[in-house]
Design an enzyme around this catalytic site. Structure first.
Site, PDB file in Angstrom:
ATOM      1  N   ARG A   1      38.531  47.678  36.698  1.00  0.00           N
ATOM      2  CA  ARG A   1      39.590  48.646  36.450  1.00  0.00           C
ATOM      3  C   ARG A   1      40.939  47.949  36.500  1.00  0.00           C
ATOM      4  O   ARG A   1      41.228  47.223  37.447  1.00  0.00           O
ATOM      5  CB  ARG A   1      39.537  49.735  37.522  1.00  0.00           C
ATOM      6  N   GLY A   2      41.753  48.158  35.470  1.00  0.00           N
ATOM      7  CA  GLY A   2      43.149  47.782  35.539  1.00  0.00           C
ATOM      8  C   GLY A   2      43.576  46.583  34.724  1.00  0.00           C
ATOM      9  O   GLY A   2      42.833  45.634  34.536  1.00  0.00           O
TER      10      GLY A   2
ATOM     11  N   ARG B   1      42.345  42.657  34.119  1.00  0.00           N
ATOM     12  CA  ARG B   1      42.022  42.292  32.729  1.00  0.00           C
ATOM     13  C   ARG B   1      42.765  41.029  32.314  1.00  0.00           C
ATOM     14  O   ARG B   1      42.200  40.148  31.679  1.00  0.00           O
ATOM     15  CB  ARG B   1      42.372  43.436  31.779  1.00  0.00           C
TER      16      ARG B   1
ATOM     17  N   GLU C   1      30.392  54.338  35.177  1.00  0.00           N
ATOM     18  CA  GLU C   1      29.777  53.020  34.964  1.00  0.00           C
ATOM     19  C   GLU C   1      28.959  52.583  36.172  1.00  0.00           C
ATOM     20  O   GLU C   1      27.818  52.167  36.026  1.00  0.00           O
ATOM     21  CB  GLU C   1      30.849  51.952  34.691  1.00  0.00           C
TER      22      GLU C   1
ATOM     23  N   GLY D   1      36.717  58.667  21.675  1.00  0.00           N
ATOM     24  CA  GLY D   1      35.556  59.545  21.743  1.00  0.00           C
ATOM     25  C   GLY D   1      34.250  58.812  21.970  1.00  0.00           C
ATOM     26  O   GLY D   1      33.306  59.357  22.521  1.00  0.00           O
TER      27      GLY D   1
END
Length: 157
Positions: A18-19, A23, A84, A51
């Site tokens: 996350r984040g 990354r 996840e 989507g």
């Protein structure tokens, strides 16, 4: 005889994190090292369609041999990350997925026991979905199980 053949996995490694901070730093270095060593790795891309993203991520998890979960302070604030980790832990049990946790500036107890940033995030999810929500219960169980696995602890190294 053909039914006894195991389906071939598409990815060697699935990265869950996350984040933007991760990354652009740790994850990008890890990803490059894996790719340079011929390890086919999935990490979510900014290019995924809104989507399709969650269903594509769930398929990528199922089609991976190993999942690396990078738990950070902000991980539990994301419903997608929680979905996840729940899918990863489900695939660990049902599909023999190997799960490797990395605790990035968080203690495994925080992940496992819902302390500090994880408690705050889960409290927000409970207020949104309800205290008795099956979804939140599934997320808590997945975090407990993943946080109970032996992994790597990284701070500012």
């Amino acid at each position: 005889m053909a039914s006894s053949l195991k389906p071939k996995k598409i990815y060697d490694v699935f990265l869950s994190f996350r984040g933007a901070e991760l990354r652009l730093n740790f994850i990008s270095h890890l990803y490059q090292a894996l790719i340079q060593n011929g390890i086919h790795t999935f990490w979510d891309s900014e290019e995924l369609k809104k989507g399709d993203q969650i269903s594509m991520l769930m398929e990528a998890i199922k089609e991976s041999c190993i999942a690396v979960i990078v738990f950070s302070q902000d991980y539990a604030s994301s419903e997608w990350c929680l979905e996840e980790v729940a899918k990863i832990m489900e695939c660990k049990e049902q599909r023999n997925l190997t799960v490797l946790p990395v605790f990035y500036k968080v203690d495994p107890k925080e992940v496992r026991e819902g302390r500090e940033s994880y408690r705050r995030a889960l409290d927000k999810h409970e207020s949104k979905f309800g205290k008795d929500s099956d979804k939140v219960k599934r997320w808590k169980e997945a975090l407990f199980n993943a946080g109970s696995l032996s992994g790597w602890h990284l701070n500012d190294e």
